[in-house]
Motif scaffolding. Structure first.
Motif, mmCIF file in Angstrom:
data_model
loop_
_atom_site.group_PDB
_atom_site.id
_atom_site.type_symbol
_atom_site.label_atom_id
_atom_site.label_comp_id
_atom_site.label_asym_id
_atom_site.label_seq_id
_atom_site.Cartn_x
_atom_site.Cartn_y
_atom_site.Cartn_z
ATOM 1 N N LEU A 45 1.960 -6.289 3.172
ATOM 2 C CA LEU A 45 3.157 -6.608 2.408
ATOM 3 C C LEU A 45 4.437 -6.475 3.209
ATOM 4 O O LEU A 45 5.479 -6.998 2.813
ATOM 5 C CB LEU A 45 3.221 -5.733 1.152
ATOM 6 C CG LEU A 45 2.064 -5.922 0.160
ATOM 7 C CD1 LEU A 45 2.345 -5.136 -1.124
ATOM 8 C CD2 LEU A 45 1.811 -7.381 -0.164
ATOM 9 N N GLY A 46 4.403 -5.759 4.315
ATOM 10 C CA GLY A 46 5.553 -5.704 5.202
ATOM 11 C C GLY A 46 6.763 -4.976 4.657
ATOM 12 O O GLY A 46 7.899 -5.289 5.035
ATOM 13 N N LEU A 79 4.915 0.954 -5.061
ATOM 14 C CA LEU A 79 5.794 0.704 -3.919
ATOM 15 C C LEU A 79 5.703 1.849 -2.907
ATOM 16 O O LEU A 79 5.685 1.618 -1.691
ATOM 17 C CB LEU A 79 7.231 0.526 -4.392
ATOM 18 C CG LEU A 79 7.551 -0.788 -5.107
ATOM 19 C CD1 LEU A 79 8.960 -0.752 -5.689
ATOM 20 C CD2 LEU A 79 7.397 -1.985 -4.176
ATOM 21 N N ALA A 80 5.630 3.077 -3.406
ATOM 22 C CA ALA A 80 5.487 4.226 -2.514
ATOM 23 C C ALA A 80 4.165 4.175 -1.764
ATOM 24 O O ALA A 80 4.087 4.510 -0.579
ATOM 25 C CB ALA A 80 5.603 5.523 -3.309
ATOM 26 N N GLU A 81 3.113 3.747 -2.438
ATOM 27 C CA GLU A 81 1.798 3.619 -1.792
ATOM 28 C C GLU A 81 1.815 2.568 -0.692
ATOM 29 O O GLU A 81 1.016 2.627 0.247
ATOM 30 C CB GLU A 81 0.743 3.291 -2.843
ATOM 31 C CG GLU A 81 0.428 4.453 -3.769
ATOM 32 C CD GLU A 81 -0.415 4.069 -4.969
ATOM 33 O OE1 GLU A 81 -0.900 4.988 -5.670
ATOM 34 O OE2 GLU A 81 -0.585 2.856 -5.228
ATOM 35 N N GLU A 82 2.740 1.610 -0.803
ATOM 36 C CA GLU A 82 2.892 0.584 0.235
ATOM 37 C C GLU A 82 3.844 1.029 1.340
ATOM 38 O O GLU A 82 4.155 0.250 2.241
ATOM 39 C CB GLU A 82 3.376 -0.725 -0.386
ATOM 40 C CG GLU A 82 2.362 -1.402 -1.281
ATOM 41 C CD GLU A 82 1.112 -1.856 -0.534
ATOM 42 O OE1 GLU A 82 1.234 -2.159 0.676
ATOM 43 O OE2 GLU A 82 0.037 -1.890 -1.143
ATOM 44 N N GLY A 83 4.320 2.267 1.254
ATOM 45 C CA GLY A 83 5.141 2.820 2.315
ATOM 46 C C GLY A 83 6.633 2.789 2.075
ATOM 47 O O GLY A 83 7.411 3.162 2.969
ATOM 48 N N CYS A 84 7.062 2.367 0.896
ATOM 49 C CA CYS A 84 8.495 2.354 0.602
ATOM 50 C C CYS A 84 9.016 3.774 0.406
ATOM 51 O O CYS A 84 8.288 4.675 -0.024
ATOM 52 C CB CYS A 84 8.774 1.545 -0.669
ATOM 53 S SG CYS A 84 8.586 -0.226 -0.480
ATOM 54 N N LEU A 105 6.112 -9.425 -5.526
ATOM 55 C CA LEU A 105 7.414 -10.089 -5.473
ATOM 56 C C LEU A 105 8.404 -9.329 -4.591
ATOM 57 O O LEU A 105 9.368 -9.918 -4.091
ATOM 58 C CB LEU A 105 7.979 -10.244 -6.884
ATOM 59 C CG LEU A 105 7.259 -11.257 -7.781
ATOM 60 C CD1 LEU A 105 7.832 -11.216 -9.193
ATOM 61 C CD2 LEU A 105 7.347 -12.668 -7.212
ATOM 62 N N CYS A 106 8.172 -8.042 -4.394
ATOM 63 C CA CYS A 106 9.026 -7.225 -3.525
ATOM 64 C C CYS A 106 8.616 -7.321 -2.057
ATOM 65 O O CYS A 106 9.278 -6.735 -1.190
ATOM 66 C CB CYS A 106 8.970 -5.758 -3.956
ATOM 67 S SG CYS A 106 9.749 -5.416 -5.550
ATOM 68 N N SER A 107 7.555 -8.035 -1.767
ATOM 69 C CA SER A 107 6.983 -8.019 -0.425
ATOM 70 C C SER A 107 7.581 -9.077 0.489
ATOM 71 O O SER A 107 8.255 -10.016 0.046
ATOM 72 C CB SER A 107 5.470 -8.230 -0.512
ATOM 73 O OG SER A 107 5.172 -9.584 -0.836
#
Length: 259
Positions: free
Chosen positions: A3-4, A27-32, A235-237
């Protein structure tokens, strides 16, 4: 799919529970690096414990302009410039159209529509400076399919669809996407409240009302908050860079309108 968005600062409003919490957690799990808000410290405590990484929480009334400005500034100081914004609110009160007061309409406007205008205005300098941004507004399927017991929500969220398109047109040249997500019947406290209202009107139990709501969905059940969060997170990616101005219905097929 990558997701970048690792390391990006994401603000998620009304995120102590329900859909907002599920979005913040994903989002936190994706590193945000996540900043969340809610009305009370007590509501935030459990949420912070369950969100990975180093999330920050702030007591904020999203209908208050000064609170919103303070939240954005504190997030910048604590985490850095904002790259992702997810607007969200618990929703205005239910009721019959001719019994809704002027005060309820005004409060609904402040908390459902004007807060979105204010938050986007506050964070867009950060996104403009980096030529990258993702904004997602959490609304409701009633924006497309008005509900008689949700007149304030139905009216204001329909307006939010137009606002989403206007913001998308304005910000697209700067690498900022703006989209709306319209959840259908989702198993949250809000859905439980609506089930109580339906139960009283139809002379059934709240449990029966929830069961009926699920059966009205073509998929045959209510959504989970995580299913809504998955759509929002994409959509946030970075790969979602060509999607903007969209009002995405995530409702299991229940809405019958086209377009």
């Amino acid at each position: 799919m990558r997701l970048g968005i690792e390391g990006k600062v994401a603000m998620v409003a009304a995120a102590s529970k329900g859909i907002g919490f599920a979005i913040a957690k994903m989002l936190a799990e994706e590193g945000c690096r996540v900043s969340i808000c809610a009305r009370t410290e007590e509501a935030l405590e459990a949420a912070i414990e369950a969100i990975p990484g180093d999330p920050r929480s702030y007591v904020v009334d999203v209908s208050d302009a000064e609170d919103l400005a303070w939240w954005v500034e504190q997030t910048r100081q604590d985490l850095g410039p904002v790259s992702i914004l997810v607007t969200n609110t618990g929703g205005p009160p239910a009721g019959v159209l001719d019994q809704i007061t002027d005060e309820q309409w005004q409060s609904g406007f402040e908390g459902t529509l004007l807060n979105v205008v204010r938050l986007v205005r506050l964070v867009q300098p950060d996104m403009l400076a980096s030529n990258w941004g993702r904004i997602v507004h959490i609304t409701s399927l009633v924006a497309k399919d008005p509900n008689r017991i949700l007149p304030i929500s139905s009216t204001l969220r329909a307006g939010l669809m137009s606002l989403t398109k206007l913001q998308a047109l304005e910000l697209a040249p700067s690498g900022i996407t703006v989209n709306g997500v319209l959840p259908g019947h989702t198993l949250t406290d809000r859905q439980m409240h609506l089930a109580d209202i339906r139960a009283q009107r139809e002379g059934i139990t709240p449990e029966e009302a929830l069961e009926r709501a699920g059966k009205e969905v073509p998929i045959g059940r209510l959504a989970t908050p995580e299913e809504i969060a998955a759509a929002v997170t994409f959509l946030c990616s970075d790969p979602a860079s060509y999607i903007t101005g969209v009002n995405l219905v995530v409702d299991g097929g229940v809405t019958k309108t086209v377009g």
